[in-house]
Motif scaffolding. Structure first.
Motif, short mmCIF file in Angstrom:
data_model
loop_
_atom_site.label_atom_id
_atom_site.label_comp_id
_atom_site.label_asym_id
_atom_site.label_seq_id
_atom_site.Cartn_x
_atom_site.Cartn_y
_atom_site.Cartn_z
N SER A 173 0.83 -1.20 0.00
CA SER A 173 0.00 0.00 0.00
C SER A 173 0.86 1.25 0.00
CB SER A 173 -0.89 -0.02 1.26
OG SER A 173 -1.52 1.21 1.43
N ARG B 251 -9.52 -0.03 1.32
CA ARG B 251 -9.34 -0.29 -0.11
C ARG B 251 -10.63 -0.88 -0.67
NH1 ARG B 251 -4.23 -1.19 -2.98
NH2 ARG B 251 -4.90 -1.43 -5.12
N GLU C 216 2.60 9.98 -6.12
CA GLU C 216 3.71 9.52 -5.28
C GLU C 216 4.96 10.40 -5.45
OE1 GLU C 216 5.36 5.11 -4.48
OE2 GLU C 216 5.48 5.75 -6.56
N LYS D 117 3.12 5.63 -8.51
CA LYS D 117 1.78 5.17 -8.17
C LYS D 117 0.90 6.40 -7.97
CE LYS D 117 3.39 0.97 -6.08
NZ LYS D 117 3.82 0.32 -4.88
N THR E 278 -2.85 7.55 -6.42
CA THR E 278 -3.87 7.09 -5.48
C THR E 278 -5.06 8.04 -5.49
OG1 THR E 278 -2.16 6.14 -4.07
CG2 THR E 278 -4.30 6.54 -3.05
N TYR F 20 -10.17 3.92 -1.06
CA TYR F 20 -9.10 4.28 -1.98
C TYR F 20 -8.77 3.17 -2.96
CZ TYR F 20 -5.35 1.40 0.03
OH TYR F 20 -4.56 0.35 0.42
N ASP F 21 -8.04 3.57 -4.01
CA ASP F 21 -7.43 2.63 -4.95
C ASP F 21 -6.15 3.28 -5.45
OD1 ASP F 21 -7.13 0.28 -6.47
OD2 ASP F 21 -8.07 1.21 -8.22
N THR F 22 -5.23 2.44 -5.91
CA THR F 22 -3.95 2.89 -6.41
C THR F 22 -3.67 2.22 -7.75
OG1 THR F 22 -3.10 3.19 -4.19
CG2 THR F 22 -1.46 2.95 -5.90
#
Length: 137
Positions: free
Chosen positions: A6, A34, A75, A107, A109, A121-123
């Motif tokens: 994560s 998530r 990121e 990444k 997010t 959330y999602d990445t």
């Protein structure tokens, strides 16, 4: 991406995240789980100046159950909070299609705040061959 990998510090419980490095102001310490959010990016971008992104949230978008806001984090960009979107039940659909600038492979997010106060959330990862957002001086 496995649940163990994560962008956030290690969770205190397997299904929620208590402390978030990048979006603590938005969540105010609330748990972030998530799921419900989907971030779609190309796997490879030749140029980071204009990368297409699609963010969707599984929500019926009714008065009682809708997405209040979506927050997009990078990121490696100089400014990690790339965008904030504010929605409501009248939006009809919890989906954002846009373009972002990315400073290299990284990444991305997305964090959604729902009407019930929960955060999801999602990445997604992307490889960028020519970076944007960099100072050449």
């Amino acid at each position: 991406m496995s649940p163990e990998a994560s962008p956030f510090p290690a969770p205190r419980s397997p299904r929620s995240i208590r402390s978030i490095r990048w979006c603590g102001v938005v969540t105010n310490g609330a748990p972030v789980k998530r799921g419900k959010v989907t971030v779609e990016l190309p796997q490879l971008a030749d140029n980071g100046n204009s990368v297409p992104i699609r963010i969707t949230v599984d929500s019926p978008m009714t008065e009682a159950d809708h997405v209040k806001s979506l927050h997009l984090y990078s990121e490696k960009n100089p400014v990690r909070n790339m965008a904030n979107f504010y929605l409501g039940p009248r939006a009809g659909k919890a989906e954002i299609n846009s373009r972002v600038r990315l400073a290299g492979s990284q990444k991305v997010t997305a964090v959604a705040k729902l009407a019930d106060g929960s955060f999801w959330y999602d990445t997604a990862s992307i490889v960028v061959t020519l970076s944007a957002c960099l100072d050449e001086s």
